[in-house]
Design an enzyme around this catalytic site. Structure first.
Site, mmCIF file in Angstrom:
data_model
loop_
_atom_site.group_PDB
_atom_site.id
_atom_site.type_symbol
_atom_site.label_atom_id
_atom_site.label_comp_id
_atom_site.label_asym_id
_atom_site.label_seq_id
_atom_site.Cartn_x
_atom_site.Cartn_y
_atom_site.Cartn_z
ATOM 1 N N GLY A 12 0.792 -1.238 0.000
ATOM 2 C CA GLY A 12 0.000 0.000 0.000
ATOM 3 C C GLY A 12 0.812 1.269 0.000
ATOM 4 O O GLY A 12 0.310 2.324 0.397
ATOM 5 N N SER A 13 2.043 1.247 -0.479
ATOM 6 C CA SER A 13 2.815 2.508 -0.521
ATOM 7 C C SER A 13 2.171 3.487 -1.493
ATOM 8 O O SER A 13 2.133 4.688 -1.234
ATOM 9 C CB SER A 13 4.271 2.224 -0.901
ATOM 10 N N LEU A 85 -4.783 -7.398 -6.806
ATOM 11 C CA LEU A 85 -4.404 -8.530 -7.654
ATOM 12 C C LEU A 85 -5.554 -9.353 -8.201
ATOM 13 O O LEU A 85 -5.340 -10.314 -8.933
ATOM 14 C CB LEU A 85 -3.448 -9.447 -6.860
ATOM 15 N N ASN A 102 -6.224 1.606 -13.096
ATOM 16 C CA ASN A 102 -5.184 0.760 -12.507
ATOM 17 C C ASN A 102 -3.822 1.301 -12.895
ATOM 18 O O ASN A 102 -3.661 1.967 -13.931
ATOM 19 C CB ASN A 102 -5.334 -0.681 -13.048
ATOM 20 N N HIS A 104 0.071 -0.056 -13.659
ATOM 21 C CA HIS A 104 0.871 -1.266 -13.890
ATOM 22 C C HIS A 104 2.338 -0.847 -13.959
ATOM 23 O O HIS A 104 2.668 0.160 -14.622
ATOM 24 C CB HIS A 104 0.441 -1.949 -15.195
ATOM 25 N N ASP A 145 -4.873 -5.861 -17.182
ATOM 26 C CA ASP A 145 -3.917 -4.917 -17.803
ATOM 27 C C ASP A 145 -4.228 -4.647 -19.272
ATOM 28 O O ASP A 145 -3.329 -4.461 -20.085
ATOM 29 C CB ASP A 145 -2.484 -5.466 -17.674
ATOM 30 N N GLU A 174 5.794 5.978 -9.988
ATOM 31 C CA GLU A 174 4.430 5.827 -9.469
ATOM 32 C C GLU A 174 4.098 6.943 -8.488
ATOM 33 O O GLU A 174 3.069 7.601 -8.560
ATOM 34 C CB GLU A 174 4.272 4.473 -8.778
HETATM 35 C C1 GRF Z 1 2.968 -1.150 -7.640
HETATM 36 O O1 GRF Z 1 4.222 -1.434 -8.235
HETATM 37 C C2 GRF Z 1 1.932 -0.978 -8.724
HETATM 38 O O2 GRF Z 1 2.443 -0.498 -9.950
HETATM 39 C C3 GRF Z 1 1.420 -2.378 -8.908
HETATM 40 O O3 GRF Z 1 1.413 -2.949 -7.628
HETATM 41 C C4 GRF Z 1 2.440 -2.326 -6.839
HETATM 42 C C5 GRF Z 1 1.809 -1.902 -5.562
HETATM 43 O O4 GRF Z 1 2.802 -1.516 -4.673
HETATM 44 N N1 GRF Z 1 0.078 -2.384 -9.482
HETATM 45 P P1 GRF Z 1 2.295 -0.873 -3.260
HETATM 46 O O5 GRF Z 1 1.435 -1.913 -2.592
HETATM 47 O O6 GRF Z 1 1.513 0.371 -3.610
HETATM 48 O O7 GRF Z 1 3.553 -0.571 -2.515
#
Ligand code: GRF
Length: 189
Positions: A12-13, A85, A102, A104, A145, A174
């Site tokens: 969840g970062s 997921l 989403n 990716h 995706d 991101e």
């Molecule tokens: C991220 O790399 C995102 O691109 C992918 O899942 C990962 C989630 O990372 N869909 P986090 O849980 O937000 O740290």
């Protein structure tokens, strides 16, 4: 006020980054974190940030409509998948047309699809000898995706990059871009 729900399955970062971004936004609000893993760290982040969290199972998502009912009860306008997921069921996609997005961690359509998440993506990019990678933000449809791209950002893949060092570069993209892309989508709903 547009209401945003974040779906996440892991650390969840990105969810934390998005929540913090919208804390001072007058036009949009994160109203909930939806999670399919009771032990996911995103739930710790949500609690610390004061955002309600909803843990759900497959029946809630695919059979009983409990997740869909919760989204409607909250008045959610936009669903953001940030490390989620599971495939989104057709009924939710139908209720939220062009309102499920989403992120990716690669340059779709390459290196996407079922099972392509986390380090597996970066390992595949390196194994393929790619000179660039990055992120793709896209609308969600009934296939992994596969929806129309909204935004891409690119980073280099250096000869000495490992899946870990590449992951760090992609995560940086991101955090830098995803909240602003979400805002642009939300502001134009
Ligand atoms: C991220 O790399 C995102 O691109 C992918 O899942 C990962 C989630 O990372 N869909 P986090 O849980 O937000 O740290």
């Amino acid at each position: 006020m547009k209401k945003i729900a974040i779906f996440a399955s892991g650390s969840g970062s990105n969810a934390e980054n998005i929540i913090r971004f919208f804390e001072n936004d007058a036009r949009n609000q994160v109203v909930g974190v939806f999670c399919n893993k009771p032990d996911a760290y995103v739930l710790v982040r949500a609690e610390r940030l004061g955002v309600p969290a909803f843990v759900f199972g497959r029946d809630d998502f695919y059979r009983t409509g409990a997740v869909s009912d919760k989204l409607k009860a909250l008045g959610v306008d936009l669903i953001v998948l940030a490390g989620f997921l599971w495939k989104v069921p057709d009924d939710i996609l139908a209720d939220f047309p062009n309102r499920v997005i989403n992120i990716h961690p690669a340059l779709l359509p390459k290196f996407g699809g079922k099972g392509m998440y986390g380090e597996r993506v970066h390992r595949a990019v390196i194994a393929a000898g790619e000179k660039e990678s990055g992120i793709t933000v896209h609308y969600v449809n009934g296939r992994y995706d596969d929806g129309a791209a909204i935004f891409r950002a690119v980073c280099s893949v250096a000869p000495d990059d490992t899946p870990e060092t590449l992951a760090a570069k992609v995560h940086a993209l991101e955090y830098a871009h995803f909240p602003q892309v979400i805002k642009e989508v939300a502001d134009n709903l």
